[in-house]
Design a protein around this motif. Sequence first.
Motif, PDB file in Angstrom:
ATOM      1  N   SER A   1      -5.456   5.335   1.664  1.00 37.72           N
ATOM      2  CA  SER A   1      -4.387   4.489   1.153  1.00 37.72           C
ATOM      3  C   SER A   1      -4.958   3.399   0.257  1.00 37.72           C
ATOM      4  O   SER A   1      -5.920   2.713   0.623  1.00 37.72           O
ATOM      5  CB  SER A   1      -3.601   3.852   2.302  1.00 37.72           C
ATOM      6  OG  SER A   1      -2.749   4.803   2.896  1.00 37.72           O
ATOM      7  N   ALA A   2      -4.330   3.236  -0.889  1.00 33.92           N
ATOM      8  CA  ALA A   2      -4.752   2.217  -1.843  1.00 33.92           C
ATOM      9  C   ALA A   2      -3.973   0.928  -1.638  1.00 33.92           C
ATOM     10  O   ALA A   2      -2.793   0.946  -1.275  1.00 33.92           O
ATOM     11  CB  ALA A   2      -4.533   2.715  -3.271  1.00 33.92           C
TER      12      ALA A   2
ATOM     13  N   PHE B   1       0.840  -1.192   0.000  1.00 36.47           N
ATOM     14  CA  PHE B   1       0.000   0.000   0.000  1.00 36.47           C
ATOM     15  C   PHE B   1       0.876   1.244   0.000  1.00 36.47           C
ATOM     16  O   PHE B   1       2.072   1.185   0.287  1.00 36.47           O
ATOM     17  CB  PHE B   1      -0.976   0.007   1.182  1.00 36.47           C
ATOM     18  CG  PHE B   1      -0.340   0.179   2.541  1.00 36.47           C
ATOM     19  CD1 PHE B   1      -0.318   1.426   3.165  1.00 36.47           C
ATOM     20  CD2 PHE B   1       0.215  -0.901   3.218  1.00 36.47           C
ATOM     21  CE1 PHE B   1       0.246   1.588   4.426  1.00 36.47           C
ATOM     22  CE2 PHE B   1       0.772  -0.753   4.482  1.00 36.47           C
ATOM     23  CZ  PHE B   1       0.795   0.498   5.089  1.00 36.47           C
ATOM     24  N   SER B   2       0.256   2.354  -0.315  1.00 32.35           N
ATOM     25  CA  SER B   2       0.980   3.623  -0.330  1.00 32.35           C
ATOM     26  C   SER B   2       0.267   4.636   0.551  1.00 32.35           C
ATOM     27  O   SER B   2      -0.953   4.602   0.707  1.00 32.35           O
ATOM     28  CB  SER B   2       1.106   4.156  -1.762  1.00 32.35           C
ATOM     29  OG  SER B   2      -0.136   4.169  -2.425  1.00 32.35           O
ATOM     30  N   VAL B   3       1.059   5.508   1.128  1.00 28.93           N
ATOM     31  CA  VAL B   3       0.551   6.675   1.854  1.00 28.93           C
ATOM     32  C   VAL B   3       0.902   7.894   1.025  1.00 28.93           C
ATOM     33  O   VAL B   3       2.077   8.149   0.756  1.00 28.93           O
ATOM     34  CB  VAL B   3       1.166   6.775   3.259  1.00 28.93           C
ATOM     35  CG1 VAL B   3       0.799   8.113   3.903  1.00 28.93           C
ATOM     36  CG2 VAL B   3       0.698   5.621   4.133  1.00 28.93           C
TER      37      VAL B   3
ATOM     38  N   ALA C   1       2.544  -4.412   3.904  1.00 31.34           N
ATOM     39  CA  ALA C   1       1.746  -4.771   5.079  1.00 31.34           C
ATOM     40  C   ALA C   1       2.156  -6.173   5.502  1.00 31.34           C
ATOM     41  O   ALA C   1       1.981  -7.140   4.750  1.00 31.34           O
ATOM     42  CB  ALA C   1       0.261  -4.727   4.756  1.00 31.34           C
ATOM     43  N   THR C   2       2.732  -6.301   6.696  1.00 30.51           N
ATOM     44  CA  THR C   2       3.235  -7.592   7.179  1.00 30.51           C
ATOM     45  C   THR C   2       2.548  -7.964   8.482  1.00 30.51           C
ATOM     46  O   THR C   2       1.845  -7.156   9.097  1.00 30.51           O
ATOM     47  CB  THR C   2       4.761  -7.547   7.412  1.00 30.51           C
ATOM     48  OG1 THR C   2       5.031  -6.872   8.646  1.00 30.51           O
ATOM     49  CG2 THR C   2       5.484  -6.835   6.276  1.00 30.51           C
TER      50      THR C   2
ATOM     51  N   GLN D   1      -2.941  -0.929   9.352  1.00 29.33           N
ATOM     52  CA  GLN D   1      -1.544  -0.484   9.422  1.00 29.33           C
ATOM     53  C   GLN D   1      -1.337   0.936   8.888  1.00 29.33           C
ATOM     54  O   GLN D   1      -0.231   1.468   8.942  1.00 29.33           O
ATOM     55  CB  GLN D   1      -0.646  -1.466   8.656  1.00 29.33           C
ATOM     56  CG  GLN D   1      -0.768  -2.876   9.192  1.00 29.33           C
ATOM     57  CD  GLN D   1       0.288  -3.830   8.680  1.00 29.33           C
ATOM     58  OE1 GLN D   1       1.313  -3.424   8.142  1.00 29.33           O
ATOM     59  NE2 GLN D   1       0.052  -5.118   8.862  1.00 29.33           N
ATOM     60  N   VAL D   2      -2.394   1.543   8.406  1.00 28.01           N
ATOM     61  CA  VAL D   2      -2.268   2.852   7.771  1.00 28.01           C
ATOM     62  C   VAL D   2      -1.894   3.935   8.779  1.00 28.01           C
ATOM     63  O   VAL D   2      -1.077   4.821   8.477  1.00 28.01           O
ATOM     64  CB  VAL D   2      -3.569   3.209   7.016  1.00 28.01           C
ATOM     65  CG1 VAL D   2      -3.584   4.683   6.610  1.00 28.01           C
ATOM     66  CG2 VAL D   2      -3.717   2.325   5.779  1.00 28.01           C
TER      67      VAL D   2
END
Length: 352
Positions: A203-204, A186-188, A254-255, A227-228
Amino acid sequence: MIPPGETIGILGGGQLGRMLALAAANLGYRCHVYAPEADSVAADVSAAFTQGHYDDQAALAAFAAQCAVVTYEFENVAAGPLAAIGEHAPLHPPVRALEVAQDRVNEKSFVEALGGRPAPWAQVDSAADLAAAIARIGAPGILKTRRDGYDGKGQWRIMEPADAARLDLPAVPLIYEGFVRFEGEFSVILVRDAAGDVRFWDSARNEHESGILARSTVPAPAFIAAQVEAARALAANVADALDYVGVLTLEFFATADGPVFNEMAPRVHNSGHWTIEGALVSQFENHIRAICALPLGSTALAAQGAVMDNLIGDAACDWAQILSDPANHLHLYGKAAVRPGRKMGHVTRLIL
């Protein structure tokens, strides 16, 4: 505040510059593109174009003298020569952001100092360094150039130590990264103005094929959404530490143990293209607002969500079929030549 009617300079002539210029035009600005290539899809929709090398300080100075502010859509630009711009017009984002983002060792060290957690890594300047890195970090892993690689370029997968011995190492600085076991990417994406006001888009979830972004989807599934918040906190710290102005993107894995930093881009980003239709104010418009010191616009969703698919290579040739569905929002970048792996456009569908 830089009022509408002034000229915004854009370093780089690709599709990100094109979409920045279109957003700027909607706000009443003229754009002047500077790029080394004669064929520029950004210049096609801009008021002026200068063809010049990124290390030509005289040409950069002459270009900047015609602009009220300068920004960039491409971060692989030597930071040193950009001092010629600062003598004539403000440059946003700052040169320091380029210095950090365009070298993977600098980038990871910078993020670690702010409390971020990247994949395990080691600087590699020789075959002996690579062997030592594999011994410490383990395999599988990825060997990357420290500079200039993007969309999977400049990368070599090492599945076992013996693979390293078969590589003909390029004569450039390298970095070795251990593999990260992740559930998703994902990205911020944030925008920050000169006063320090920071706003985030949703976030996508990002899906890649052959190292190239294929699809971005918002809202992201629950395992990413959880996790965002932590990822946003790191992104805000990065923006503040750089005294950043404009749109900034950080990519994450994302882990099971939380977000792992992958890389940053000091610019508008492919994974934010959905914001053109899917947010009240897009990443491109808010970048223009930030660098011109205008009030920032809302980053809220304009629908329940959105799905953005990149059109890579000859996928863009299906434009007629894509347009046959009235729900599709098609963006073609005006590139003359179709090549495998080349981003030719994107299509967005809103979730209503």
